[in-house]
Design a protein around this motif. Structure first.
Motif, PDB file in Angstrom:
ATOM      1  N   ASN B  56       1.021  -1.226   0.158  1.00  0.00           N
ATOM      2  CA  ASN B  56      -0.086  -0.024  -0.025  1.00  0.00           C
ATOM      3  C   ASN B  56       0.922   1.185  -0.026  1.00  0.00           C
ATOM      4  OD1 ASN B  56      -2.550  -1.413   0.484  1.00  0.00           O
ATOM      5  ND2 ASN B  56      -1.775  -1.900   2.450  1.00  0.00           N
ATOM      6  N   ASN B  57       0.278   2.248  -0.730  1.00  0.00           N
ATOM      7  CA  ASN B  57       1.008   3.517  -0.460  1.00  0.00           C
ATOM      8  C   ASN B  57       0.008   4.722  -0.777  1.00  0.00           C
ATOM      9  OD1 ASN B  57       0.806   4.320  -3.480  1.00  0.00           O
ATOM     10  ND2 ASN B  57       2.924   3.622  -3.837  1.00  0.00           N
ATOM     11  N   ARG B  58       0.338   5.672  -0.810  1.00  0.00           N
ATOM     12  CA  ARG B  58      -0.837   6.920  -0.712  1.00  0.00           C
ATOM     13  C   ARG B  58      -1.304   6.996  -1.964  1.00  0.00           C
ATOM     14  NH1 ARG B  58       0.922  10.976  -4.023  1.00  0.00           N
ATOM     15  NH2 ARG B  58       2.998  11.273  -4.414  1.00  0.00           N
ATOM     16  N   MET B  59      -0.803   6.359  -3.051  1.00  0.00           N
ATOM     17  CA  MET B  59      -1.516   6.470  -4.310  1.00  0.00           C
ATOM     18  C   MET B  59      -2.496   5.243  -4.609  1.00  0.00           C
ATOM     19  SD  MET B  59       1.298   7.754  -7.014  1.00  0.00           S
ATOM     20  CE  MET B  59       0.062   7.600  -8.439  1.00  0.00           C
ATOM     21  N   ALA B  60      -2.194   3.770  -4.216  1.00  0.00           N
ATOM     22  CA  ALA B  60      -2.722   2.777  -4.391  1.00  0.00           C
ATOM     23  C   ALA B  60      -2.225   1.750  -3.705  1.00  0.00           C
ATOM     24  CB  ALA B  60      -2.358   2.431  -6.025  1.00  0.00           C
ATOM     25  N   SER B  61      -3.043   0.510  -4.052  1.00  0.00           N
ATOM     26  CA  SER B  61      -2.565  -0.778  -3.297  1.00  0.00           C
ATOM     27  C   SER B  61      -2.123  -1.732  -4.484  1.00  0.00           C
ATOM     28  CB  SER B  61      -3.798  -1.270  -2.370  1.00  0.00           C
ATOM     29  OG  SER B  61      -4.097  -0.381  -1.405  1.00  0.00           O
ATOM     30  N   LEU B  62      -1.459  -2.618  -4.044  1.00  0.00           N
ATOM     31  CA  LEU B  62      -1.115  -3.510  -5.106  1.00  0.00           C
ATOM     32  C   LEU B  62      -1.170  -4.947  -4.444  1.00  0.00           C
ATOM     33  CD1 LEU B  62       0.229  -4.738  -7.690  1.00  0.00           C
ATOM     34  CD2 LEU B  62       2.420  -4.552  -6.746  1.00  0.00           C
ATOM     35  N   ALA B  63      -2.202  -5.760  -4.867  1.00  0.00           N
ATOM     36  CA  ALA B  63      -2.533  -7.275  -4.597  1.00  0.00           C
ATOM     37  C   ALA B  63      -2.055  -8.177  -5.462  1.00  0.00           C
ATOM     38  CB  ALA B  63      -4.079  -7.326  -4.467  1.00  0.00           C
ATOM     39  N   ILE B  64      -1.009  -8.908  -4.804  1.00  0.00           N
ATOM     40  CA  ILE B  64      -0.335 -10.095  -5.734  1.00  0.00           C
ATOM     41  C   ILE B  64      -1.072 -11.397  -5.265  1.00  0.00           C
ATOM     42  CG2 ILE B  64       2.038 -11.291  -5.949  1.00  0.00           C
ATOM     43  CD1 ILE B  64       3.116  -8.190  -5.116  1.00  0.00           C
ATOM     44  N   ALA B  65      -1.341 -12.082  -6.400  1.00  0.00           N
ATOM     45  CA  ALA B  65      -1.684 -13.438  -6.201  1.00  0.00           C
ATOM     46  C   ALA B  65      -0.741 -14.349  -5.315  1.00  0.00           C
ATOM     47  CB  ALA B  65      -2.083 -14.177  -7.431  1.00  0.00           C
ATOM     48  N   GLU B  66      -1.127 -15.443  -4.647  1.00  0.00           N
ATOM     49  CA  GLU B  66      -0.248 -16.318  -3.874  1.00  0.00           C
ATOM     50  C   GLU B  66       0.779 -16.925  -4.821  1.00  0.00           C
ATOM     51  OE1 GLU B  66      -2.080 -18.401  -1.041  1.00  0.00           O
ATOM     52  OE2 GLU B  66      -0.457 -19.778  -0.552  1.00  0.00           O
ATOM     53  N   ASP B  67       0.503 -17.320  -5.870  1.00  0.00           N
ATOM     54  CA  ASP B  67       1.483 -17.908  -7.159  1.00  0.00           C
ATOM     55  C   ASP B  67       1.945 -16.920  -7.941  1.00  0.00           C
ATOM     56  OD1 ASP B  67      -1.162 -18.990  -9.504  1.00  0.00           O
ATOM     57  OD2 ASP B  67      -0.424 -17.072  -8.753  1.00  0.00           O
TER      58      ASP B  67
END
Lengths: 114, 108
Positions: B56-67
């Protein structure tokens, strides 16, 4: 303020007249690169440099030269510009951290070769 | 360079969350997942990056799949100023290679 500065922002020139687009960064970055952006082709890397006196070709280097005599500067040289080099050019810089770092881009130089 | 696949374009309403997907099935263990965006008439701008964990940062979030074969950029509350082309890039050697990206349209 951390920034990458390109000059000029706009340039119209004639075929064959040598020109240089300057790029300077104030973040002590080792890595610098040049891109061109064309409609339908996206952003393509022209040349990159991993440190002073170390340069290498990107994906579209034909017709361009670069030099890296100082860490902060990475000029793009067109010895004999042609109309197919009409494009929007971006300079970028970053630290070398095997991908674990952000890149900073300049505002762009719009070049027209007639 | 490992390849990423993104939708050509997406639309979202203003003030709603936006989820921008990216597939990267050939990702290697040392590839960082980067997102950049390009606003109209501007140079690309860094948004976020990560390796394995969500970020997470002030601009956005990044969700990364487990694989790690896919990721999603999340803009929590889109504004008209978020209308841009968003690029998902795999980066292992600081060389940023751009694909076509996703053009995000924000509807007022």
């Amino acid at each position: 303020e951390a920034q990458v500065t390109q000059n000029p922002r706009y340039l119209i020139t004639v075929t064959g007249k040598k020109l240089t687009v300057t790029c300077s960064q104030n973040m002590n970055h080792e890595y610098m690169s040049w891109y061109r952006q064309d409609p339908g082709l996206g952003l393509r890397q022209i040349y990159y440099s991993m440190n002073v006196e170390v340069t290498d070709k990107g994906d579209v280097p034909e017709g361009y030269k670069v030099s890296r005599k100082e860490k902060r500067n990475f000029p793009l040289i067109l010895e004999s510009p042609s109309p197919n080099q009409t494009s929007l050019y971006f300079c970028a810089s970053s630290f070398i951290l095997r991908g674990n770092t952000e890149a900073f881009f300049g505002q762009g130089t719009r070049l027209t070769v007639v | 360079d490992a390849k990423t696949t993104q939708p050509n374009s997406m639309e979202s309403n203003e003030e709603e969350p936006v989820h921008l997907p990216c597939n990267h099935s050939t990702i290697s263990g040392t590839d960082y997942i980067h997102w950049y965006r390009q606003l109209p008439s501007q140079g690309p701008e860094y948004v976020i990056h990560g390796l394995t964990s969500n970020v997470n940062n002030r601009m956005a979030s990044l969700a990364i799949a487990e694989d790690r074969k896919s990721s999603t950029l999340i803009l929590h509350r889109a504004t008209l100023r978020d209308a841009a082309v968003y690029y998902c890039i795999l980066n292992r050697d600081d060389k940023i290679i751009f694909g076509k990206g996703t053009r995000l349209h924000i509807l007022p």
